[in-house]
Enzyme design. Sequence first.
Site: not given
Lengths: 554, 192
Positions: A123-124, A126-127, A131, A146, A240
């Site tokens: 999906i993506g 992050g920091g 994901v 995650k 965040d």
Amino acid sequence: MLKTPHCLESATLQSMLDQTLPANQLLTCEHHLESCESCRQSLESLAGEACWWEDAAEMLSSDFVNVAGELGTKIKSQSVAKSRDADEDAKTLALKQVRELLATPRHPEMLGRIGEYDIESFIGQGGFGVVLRAFDRELNRPVAIKILAPHLATVGAARRRFIREAQAAAAVVHPNVVPIHAVHADADHPFLVMTYVPGCSLQEFVRQQGPLETKVIVRIAQQVASGLAAAHRQGLVHRDIKPGNILLENGLNRALITDFGLARAADDAASQTGWLAGTPHYMSPEQAACGELDGRSDLFSLGCVLYFVATGREPFRGSQPLAIMNQIANQKPLPVRSVNSDISQVLAQVIERLLEKKPSDRFQSAAELSDFLEQYVAYLHQPETRIKPQVPRKRGTTLMASTAWLGSAIALLIAAVVYGSGVWSTPTTRRDIGVAPAAVARPPIEAAANIEPPTTFPLAAVQQALLDWVEEERQLEQEFVRLRQDLIAAEDGWQNAPRHPFFVSEFGYAPLNLTAMFQEIRTEIDALEKAAFRESQVPATNGPESTTNDGNMK
Amino acid sequence: MSTDPETRTSLLVQLADGENQQAWFEFVELYQPVIFNYARRRGLQEADAHDVVQVVMARVATKLKTWDADQQRGSFRGWLAIAVKNLAIDYFRSQKLRPIHLPELPDVIAPAAAFDWEQRRSLFHWAAARVQQEFQSSTWQAFWRTAVLDQHLAQVARELNMTRGAIYVARSRVLARIRQLISQSEFDSTQG
């Protein structure tokens, strides 16, 4: 090594350094140096003792920035390029490593497996990790997984924090918070399982659709505030809040906050690995200063998000994290409505209030904000029957914007001198004032000319007002009162300013003494007022002498 | 000086001595980076560091009035070096400038030592920039690559098409000249 008969005299070595040794001899000596450690050492200590060699290496190879911001040496740019590459490499590596740590898929269309979950797609990122979209076979539903990024999983503190925060976040049950189903702490790479939210993030949505309209923004804001309130009640600060962490389910129906507390895990890793986690665009001032955080920090970040959603741009922008953080700490963003005039005044006020630097000047809790927005949503839907809610007033007085005093000072100065020169030189006419020949030679103008007035200050308007004075003398008295008030405000601003301006002369920097200048303006305003009122009663032939006398009397 | 008295500041009077004017120019060139890097190292953002440079320089300029060649021992440059160091450290103290804390920026324990270090660094870069102009490129490269970048001597010799002996001589010449320039600069704040 021992000295040999061929070894070089110190006078010879010195002449080598001075470049006075004849070329043929130099060749022989250079040849000798290649085989004689002792002579090499003699030559080098003659050039400079060991500390000089060491210092040269240390001082010249360290990052050196000259004051123009240019890099002092080539080395720096190389190392910057290298670290940028390293950053990219690390990201690619993270993806690759995550791929590797997945078990072989049970189905050919799946990417792999982690625990009981079949991974369908990425999906993506992050920091803090990657994901993945996965399928929970037991409960027969899609989930989002995650995984703590491999480079963070090795940092003990980050790993522990990831698990602890995820467990805390799992306790928050609210329709506007993405539910966490499970936290797998024991795996090599800890991961958490969440509800899969179909749709996209607020970030993607605004990037595609542009700024949203007031009604939609208020609804999203209310939902996010409500979700934050639930988390804050459990003592959990998100840290965040950003458009990428607000998911929109099926279009705009529902906004859900994700990634509670995970920023903290990334912070832990950052302090140990030197990685700066993510973008600081939505950081609060207290975060930028590493201060104490409470729920009001999230409210600031939410203010940044709403600003972004309302205008399509971040409130604080800069080319690098430090520049952005400095703006967050010190600068007021452009008013929302000056960027997008379609935004309602109330919403603009809400955003402005959320972006207050001092937490005590913001809404005091997410619950308070949520309640207010709920009323506002109701009003927006039924403006005829509902009362428009008023944004609660901030406690204390409004301070002048940090640079406004400078603008006022310059405008006053120009006003006083331009107007003054007209009175002084010849009988007053519009043209004389417009041209203002005498003003150029006056020293305060030269000093002030080196400072760019802030663009927000209506300089032209002040000048126009000055011209109008001449024609409408009955307004003069009022204008002078205002002028004096501005002067006082400008002077206060100068007194309380954290940094004083300077001007650059041909010899470098010299301070700009505004204290004297303010006194000069005051004297001039006094003189002008007297002269002006005399002129309104007496014909303008009453010339320079009397005006000057009035000035001296003060 | 008489042509336009209003734009001339007392600075010019103080720097009427041509030698001191030269010193002032050198001082500005040398110490702007010192203050800038010092401020950056203390965690200030770039724009703020520029502001600090300007404020401190302005204060030094103001302080020029108190320089008295007859009374003060030592050189004008030495005096400037001490003045700027004290002003910079005082300024930081008085403003309580809150640096943005980032892990990459080390904490500065002793402000004076940090300033001295920045000063020495600036001197080296200042001298190196001059020395680089004075020497042939290959001579400079021999020094830079073996003494500063710590590259392998044999490899540098091969790439520069020089003998190893010539590299030894070249890099020593460059260092000797850098040392000479720094020693002669008279900018030394550690004497105060």
